[in-house]
Design a protein around this motif. Sequence first.
Motif, PDB file in Angstrom:
ATOM      1  N   ARG A   1      -2.290   4.342  -3.555  1.00  0.00           N
ATOM      2  CA  ARG A   1      -3.234   3.226  -3.610  1.00  0.00           C
ATOM      3  C   ARG A   1      -4.671   3.653  -3.332  1.00  0.00           C
ATOM      4  O   ARG A   1      -5.519   2.825  -2.962  1.00  0.00           O
ATOM      5  CB  ARG A   1      -2.845   2.120  -2.619  1.00  0.00           C
ATOM      6  N   SER A   2      -4.998   4.912  -3.501  1.00  0.00           N
ATOM      7  CA  SER A   2      -6.363   5.354  -3.242  1.00  0.00           C
ATOM      8  C   SER A   2      -7.330   4.744  -4.253  1.00  0.00           C
ATOM      9  O   SER A   2      -6.983   4.505  -5.411  1.00  0.00           O
ATOM     10  CB  SER A   2      -6.461   6.882  -3.295  1.00  0.00           C
TER      11      SER A   2
ATOM     12  N   CYS B   1      -1.664   8.231  11.333  1.00  0.00           N
ATOM     13  CA  CYS B   1      -1.807   8.710   9.965  1.00  0.00           C
ATOM     14  C   CYS B   1      -0.526   8.509   9.152  1.00  0.00           C
ATOM     15  O   CYS B   1       0.566   8.425   9.700  1.00  0.00           O
ATOM     16  CB  CYS B   1      -2.167  10.194   9.959  1.00  0.00           C
ATOM     17  N   LEU B   2      -0.710   8.465   7.840  1.00  0.00           N
ATOM     18  CA  LEU B   2       0.400   8.392   6.899  1.00  0.00           C
ATOM     19  C   LEU B   2       0.317   9.583   5.952  1.00  0.00           C
ATOM     20  O   LEU B   2      -0.743  10.198   5.784  1.00  0.00           O
ATOM     21  CB  LEU B   2       0.329   7.095   6.094  1.00  0.00           C
ATOM     22  N   ASP B   3       1.447   9.904   5.310  1.00  0.00           N
ATOM     23  CA  ASP B   3       1.419  10.972   4.312  1.00  0.00           C
ATOM     24  C   ASP B   3       0.944  10.404   2.976  1.00  0.00           C
ATOM     25  O   ASP B   3       0.570   9.225   2.878  1.00  0.00           O
ATOM     26  CB  ASP B   3       2.783  11.662   4.201  1.00  0.00           C
TER      27      ASP B   3
ATOM     28  N   VAL C   1      -5.380   2.451   0.491  1.00  0.00           N
ATOM     29  CA  VAL C   1      -5.787   1.084   0.809  1.00  0.00           C
ATOM     30  C   VAL C   1      -4.505   0.253   0.906  1.00  0.00           C
ATOM     31  O   VAL C   1      -3.892  -0.090  -0.103  1.00  0.00           O
ATOM     32  CB  VAL C   1      -6.720   0.504  -0.259  1.00  0.00           C
ATOM     33  N   ILE C   2      -4.087  -0.029   2.132  1.00  0.00           N
ATOM     34  CA  ILE C   2      -2.830  -0.749   2.362  1.00  0.00           C
ATOM     35  C   ILE C   2      -3.111  -1.951   3.253  1.00  0.00           C
ATOM     36  O   ILE C   2      -3.315  -1.796   4.465  1.00  0.00           O
ATOM     37  CB  ILE C   2      -1.775   0.163   3.025  1.00  0.00           C
ATOM     38  N   PRO C   3      -3.159  -3.156   2.694  1.00  0.00           N
ATOM     39  CA  PRO C   3      -3.378  -4.353   3.526  1.00  0.00           C
ATOM     40  C   PRO C   3      -2.340  -4.452   4.633  1.00  0.00           C
ATOM     41  O   PRO C   3      -1.193  -4.007   4.482  1.00  0.00           O
ATOM     42  CB  PRO C   3      -3.241  -5.504   2.517  1.00  0.00           C
ATOM     43  N   GLU C   4      -2.746  -5.032   5.754  1.00  0.00           N
ATOM     44  CA  GLU C   4      -1.860  -5.115   6.914  1.00  0.00           C
ATOM     45  C   GLU C   4      -0.563  -5.848   6.596  1.00  0.00           C
ATOM     46  O   GLU C   4       0.489  -5.555   7.169  1.00  0.00           O
ATOM     47  CB  GLU C   4      -2.596  -5.810   8.064  1.00  0.00           C
ATOM     48  N   ALA C   5      -0.608  -6.814   5.686  1.00  0.00           N
ATOM     49  CA  ALA C   5       0.585  -7.604   5.370  1.00  0.00           C
ATOM     50  C   ALA C   5       1.542  -6.884   4.427  1.00  0.00           C
ATOM     51  O   ALA C   5       2.663  -7.353   4.202  1.00  0.00           O
ATOM     52  CB  ALA C   5       0.169  -8.941   4.741  1.00  0.00           C
TER      53      ALA C   5
ATOM     54  N   PRO D   1      -4.748   4.887   6.844  1.00  0.00           N
ATOM     55  CA  PRO D   1      -5.152   4.080   5.692  1.00  0.00           C
ATOM     56  C   PRO D   1      -6.235   3.083   6.092  1.00  0.00           C
ATOM     57  O   PRO D   1      -6.439   2.808   7.281  1.00  0.00           O
ATOM     58  CB  PRO D   1      -3.863   3.359   5.314  1.00  0.00           C
ATOM     59  N   VAL D   2      -6.934   2.548   5.094  1.00  0.00           N
ATOM     60  CA  VAL D   2      -7.806   1.402   5.338  1.00  0.00           C
ATOM     61  C   VAL D   2      -7.033   0.155   4.923  1.00  0.00           C
ATOM     62  O   VAL D   2      -6.114   0.234   4.097  1.00  0.00           O
ATOM     63  CB  VAL D   2      -9.133   1.512   4.562  1.00  0.00           C
ATOM     64  N   THR D   3      -7.378  -0.962   5.492  1.00  0.00           N
ATOM     65  CA  THR D   3      -6.594  -2.179   5.265  1.00  0.00           C
ATOM     66  C   THR D   3      -7.265  -3.162   4.323  1.00  0.00           C
ATOM     67  O   THR D   3      -6.638  -4.139   3.915  1.00  0.00           O
ATOM     68  CB  THR D   3      -6.304  -2.884   6.599  1.00  0.00           C
ATOM     69  N   GLN D   4      -8.529  -2.926   3.976  1.00  0.00           N
ATOM     70  CA  GLN D   4      -9.240  -3.823   3.077  1.00  0.00           C
ATOM     71  C   GLN D   4      -9.786  -3.041   1.895  1.00  0.00           C
ATOM     72  O   GLN D   4     -10.328  -1.934   2.060  1.00  0.00           O
ATOM     73  CB  GLN D   4     -10.368  -4.544   3.803  1.00  0.00           C
TER      74      GLN D   4
END
Length: 419
Positions: free
Chosen positions: A382-383, A62-64, A249-253, A116-119
Amino acid sequence: MISIEDLPVEVLEQILLMLDPLDVAQFAQTRSDYYAIVYTQEDQHLWRELYLQQPFDDPRRCLDSLGRPFKAIDWKSQLQRIMRARTILARVSACRPEERCTILHTLLDMVITIPPVTQFEAMDPSLNHGWVTAMLRGSTLLEHDEWELSDDERQLRARLHTHYGLTPRDFEPHARTLSRAYVYAMRHYKYDNDFGPFTMDGSGRVNWVHVRAIHHVMSLHVVPPDVSTQMTPMAYTIFPMCMPWTMSVIPEAVKLDDARDWAGVTGRWQCSFCFCDHRELMLFNGASTSETEPLNTELFDDPDFIEVFRSIYVDLRVLGTEEDPDHLGRPRIDFGGSIDGNATIVGFVKVTPDGHIRWHFTSGEHGNAIWSSEGVQVGNVRSKFGVLGSWTTVLHERFDPVGPFWLWKIEDIQDVPPV
């Protein structure tokens, strides 16, 4: 015959992991050596495994709210707090006044501390969200009206309500009237709070009571009208302004600490806003000569009252950043763009003193700024939930119009820094 006292500690721990945490706590009270096994071991491996047996997200993934991982996890303390919150959600009357803030903080931590989700198109459900939604859906906590809430408790509950979404009571006409009265009351827009949903002490902290009122007003234009006739006490409305949309929403890159567009500004957004007839706005606000005297809300109860709801498309891009010494790795982002391909918009995103994400922007045509907006990102960085806030004119004159807005991203575009 072998008794439980003869079992090796490792076997006993495996048995405990099959129990509810409250049962484990009761078991620990039966003998001093059992108490030692549960509470006084040097590490927290038992509590870690007990936590991971629950229907919660793994905190290690998890992230804050600002997109950062946790450096240390107190498994025992976290699980104990959640179990106490579970007890209170089942029987709100059991909540002691001195623990209300702790309970609300615990639930908000569950809502915010998620993977987070990545896509951008993905909607992978969070276990924490599923648990909190189910517990709140069967509880009266969000609308329990027998408490005399402190300012902190009122803010925390409003924040939790905003993240949760709509309750069955939110569809009642009287509840909608109260939220409209708050949103359109000009006394809530001053230089003290930058004419936005912030506290009146000039600190820049978020006023979640104001944000929740905005959420309520905007939501009832988004949710189909026939939903209210289908609501039951246990119903939960899924729409883009409820808990599942608060995930990052944080892409893996993308590494947020290294990205200049850590807030995900670049892309296409939809901005929906509301307003009422300016004469009615003046009538509502002009009836009172005191800042503390309640305003007459009959206007909003009138079946002929009209609240206009409109949407526009906004394309944004990052113009530059400025380091924020109070929030390293999360610099202020200056942005610009266009509205429906014609009007222009400029603004900034930065972290508030209380750790939330603030959006400010002005917009107009032919290079002339006319409208000024102040908002707050709901959920994590980024929600897809987006930004809730208020708009008025850049002049901030006494009888300028005011209203709520909702800005949410509909197409993600990765920021490309200038060469």
